[in-house]
Scaffold this active site. Structure first.
Site, PDB file in Angstrom:
ATOM      1  N   LYS A  70     -22.174  30.107 -21.026  1.00  0.00           N
ATOM      2  CA  LYS A  70     -21.661  31.427 -20.667  1.00  0.00           C
ATOM      3  C   LYS A  70     -22.442  32.412 -21.654  1.00  0.00           C
ATOM      4  O   LYS A  70     -22.406  33.464 -21.331  1.00  0.00           O
ATOM      5  CB  LYS A  70     -20.220  31.184 -20.771  1.00  0.00           C
ATOM      6  N   GLU A  84     -23.157  42.395 -16.182  1.00  0.00           N
ATOM      7  CA  GLU A  84     -22.834  41.761 -14.635  1.00  0.00           C
ATOM      8  C   GLU A  84     -23.802  42.770 -13.601  1.00  0.00           C
ATOM      9  O   GLU A  84     -23.225  43.049 -12.718  1.00  0.00           O
ATOM     10  CB  GLU A  84     -21.649  41.624 -14.130  1.00  0.00           C
ATOM     11  N   GLU A 137     -13.975  24.922 -14.422  1.00  0.00           N
ATOM     12  CA  GLU A 137     -14.963  25.891 -14.925  1.00  0.00           C
ATOM     13  C   GLU A 137     -15.947  25.487 -15.727  1.00  0.00           C
ATOM     14  O   GLU A 137     -17.238  25.904 -15.900  1.00  0.00           O
ATOM     15  CB  GLU A 137     -14.340  26.937 -15.648  1.00  0.00           C
ATOM     16  N   ARG A 155      -8.999  54.495 -29.131  1.00  0.00           N
ATOM     17  CA  ARG A 155     -10.344  54.178 -28.669  1.00  0.00           C
ATOM     18  C   ARG A 155     -10.823  53.034 -29.407  1.00  0.00           C
ATOM     19  O   ARG A 155     -12.249  52.931 -29.610  1.00  0.00           O
ATOM     20  CB  ARG A 155     -10.935  55.409 -29.340  1.00  0.00           C
ATOM     21  N   ARG A 188     -25.387  37.619 -14.530  1.00  0.00           N
ATOM     22  CA  ARG A 188     -24.108  37.060 -14.935  1.00  0.00           C
ATOM     23  C   ARG A 188     -23.193  36.611 -13.529  1.00  0.00           C
ATOM     24  O   ARG A 188     -22.148  36.041 -13.702  1.00  0.00           O
ATOM     25  CB  ARG A 188     -23.094  38.218 -15.738  1.00  0.00           C
ATOM     26  N   HIS A 203     -11.802  32.528  -4.490  1.00  0.00           N
ATOM     27  CA  HIS A 203     -10.747  33.705  -4.463  1.00  0.00           C
ATOM     28  C   HIS A 203     -10.348  33.785  -3.069  1.00  0.00           C
ATOM     29  O   HIS A 203      -8.779  34.310  -2.886  1.00  0.00           O
ATOM     30  CB  HIS A 203     -11.750  35.035  -4.872  1.00  0.00           C
ATOM     31  N   HIS A 234      -6.106  28.928 -10.211  1.00  0.00           N
ATOM     32  CA  HIS A 234      -7.576  29.585 -10.231  1.00  0.00           C
ATOM     33  C   HIS A 234      -8.629  28.402 -10.144  1.00  0.00           C
ATOM     34  O   HIS A 234      -9.440  28.460  -9.279  1.00  0.00           O
ATOM     35  CB  HIS A 234      -8.012  30.692 -11.270  1.00  0.00           C
ATOM     36  N   LYS A 294     -14.986  40.315 -20.998  1.00  0.00           N
ATOM     37  CA  LYS A 294     -14.408  41.004 -20.125  1.00  0.00           C
ATOM     38  C   LYS A 294     -12.889  41.096 -20.248  1.00  0.00           C
ATOM     39  O   LYS A 294     -12.155  39.986 -20.645  1.00  0.00           O
ATOM     40  CB  LYS A 294     -14.645  40.215 -18.604  1.00  0.00           C
ATOM     41  N   HIS A 315     -16.811  30.855  -6.574  1.00  0.00           N
ATOM     42  CA  HIS A 315     -15.502  31.698  -6.676  1.00  0.00           C
ATOM     43  C   HIS A 315     -15.488  32.442  -5.425  1.00  0.00           C
ATOM     44  O   HIS A 315     -14.183  33.240  -5.223  1.00  0.00           O
ATOM     45  CB  HIS A 315     -15.693  32.984  -7.845  1.00  0.00           C
ATOM     46  N   ASN A 342     -20.146  33.241 -11.032  1.00  0.00           N
ATOM     47  CA  ASN A 342     -19.281  33.060  -9.915  1.00  0.00           C
ATOM     48  C   ASN A 342     -19.347  32.075  -8.756  1.00  0.00           C
ATOM     49  O   ASN A 342     -18.770  32.060  -7.671  1.00  0.00           O
ATOM     50  CB  ASN A 342     -19.075  34.448  -9.130  1.00  0.00           C
TER      51      ASN A 342
END
Ligand SMILES: NC(=O)c1ccc[n+]([C@@H]2O[C@H](COP(=O)([O-])OP(=O)(O)OC[C@H]3O[C@@H](n4cnc5c(N)ncnc54)[C@H](O)[C@@H]3O)[C@@H](O)[C@H]2O)c1
Ligand SMILES: [Zn+2]
Length: 357
Positions: free
Chosen positions: A226, A236, A184, A120, A240, A251, A264, A142, A247, A244
């Site tokens: 960021k 998000e 980025e 946990r 946030r 993607h 990426h 994340k 992106h 992207n």
């Protein structure tokens, strides 16, 4: 060496940036009650950078174990996660230990997720060694793994106790990976900071040459942008999503080419050029500013155009992006350099026209 505080209240933490910041790991752990570290890394990164990390931990009398994971995105999955959790149990790691993620975004995401769920929750320190991980994945909490049905579909928000960004690590990073991280950084300037974008325009040669001072400044500014966005919207629900930019197109490029064919950051670079053109059409971005984005991407030796993909496939792939919430495709667009907005009301014809340049 510079530091930056991420303002998340009780979950706030400090990012240490500069040449040799890995050597601070012992001091960072000494500032906690943790007397035991488990370093999660892979053989490539270990060969270059594990020695210094272990030396600093030994100097601080922190007992250290090392768990090596297989290298590469293909291993960012449940099998690797379970192997890592098994190793932690075999080593009888308890909640007083700290997990140290030493590597790129793949290591950071798996180790971070293991830290979130093992018994946990374990303390986590991120030591990102790729530029992409230094300016993006190690900041913001994340974590996660891929599922056969989707990338990053299983995960948790789990903030680290500290992030140690050592620009010396970038000396061993292949140039192509460096440039993917630069994409980025360009993104951060484009969405939030026109002055930083202008600094990037004059400093790109220094960044490509891995100049320590230039890298430190670019990483610091990127992480600050960021971190501010994350502090305002950790989970998000709104702002946030601006991170992207490029992106939705990116993607789709990654999926169309098969993951791994384009890095990426390369897909995001071409995606930002498409998103800038779309911004000209739907939210009044000045053509000269859009051109500056394409030029900076080119100077960074990143792709400025997507591969050839059929129109219907573009729309299908973009519709599948996980950022779609209510059926309409959500785009991050620019009203001006440094000023990003979210838009859902974009006509397919405009999207396709932007892709074609
Ligand atoms: N959590 C987040 O917010 C977030 C954000 C962006 C990306 N990501 C994730 O990050 C991952 C991509 O990360 P990445 O681009 O760092 O890829 P990566 O972790 O696969 O690293 C790229 C390659 O460089 C090697 N490497 C790492 N550091 C090195 C060094 N200093 N010298 C030489 N080689 C080195 C790695 O072993 C690997 O082979 C993706 O899985 C993506 O989903 C997560
Ligand atoms: Zn990205």
């Amino acid at each position: 060496m510079t530091t930056l505080d991420v303002g998340l209240g009780a979950r706030g933490y400090t990012i240490h940036i500069g040449e040799g910041s890995i050597d601070r790991i012992g001091d960072v752990l000494n500032g906690t009650s943790s007397r035991r570290a488990v370093v999660v890394t892979n053989a490539v990164v270990a060969a270059h950078h594990l020695g210094r990390l272990k030396a600093s931990l030994a100097k601080a009398d922190v007992a250290t174990d090392v768990v090596l994971l297989p290298d590469g995105e293909a291993h960012k999955n449940s099998a690797t996660l379970l192997d890592l959790l098994t190793r932690l149990l075999e080593l009888r790691v308890d909640r007083s230990a700290t997990l140290v993620a030493l590597g790129g975004g793949v290591i950071g995401d798996i180790a971070g997720f293991a830290a979130a769920i093992y018994q946990r929750g374990l303390s986590l320190v991120q030591v990102p060694t790729t530029l992409l991980a230094q300016v993006d994945s190690s900041v913001g909490g994340k974590t996660g793994i891929n599922h056969p049905l989707g990338k990053n579909m299983i995960g948790a928000f789990w903030q680290p106790r500290a992030v140690l960004i050592d620009t010396d690590c970038l000396r061993t990073l292949p140039d192509r990976e460096l440039r993917a991280g630069i994409a980025e950084i360009i993104k951060h300037g484009a969405i939030r900071d026109a002055d930083f974008f202008a600094w990037l325009e004059s400093s790109m040669p220094a960044l490509l040459a891995k100049d320590g001072a230039a890298l430190t400044h670019a990483i610091h500014r990127s992480c600050a942008i960021k971190a501010a966005i994350v502090a305002a919207d950790e989970r998000e629900t709104g702002e946030r999503a601006l991170l992207n930019f490029g992106h939705t197109f990116g993607h789709a490029i990654e999926a169309a080419q098969g993951y791994g064919a384009w890095l990426h950051g390369e897909a995001v670079a071409a995606g930002m050029v498409c998103a800038s053109r779309l911004s000209e059409r739907v939210c009044g971005l000045d053509a000269s500013q859009s051109e500056r984005i394409a030029s900076l991407v080119a100077v960074a030796r990143l792709p400025t155009a997507p591969p050839s993909i059929e129109a219907a496939r573009w729309l299908d792939l973009m519709g599948r992006d996980k950022k779609v919430s209510d059926g309409s495709i959500r785009f991050v667009l620019l009203e001006a350099l440094g000023r990003a907005v979210l838009r859902r009301d974009v006509a397919a014809a405009d999207v396709l026209a932007a892709i074609c340049g």
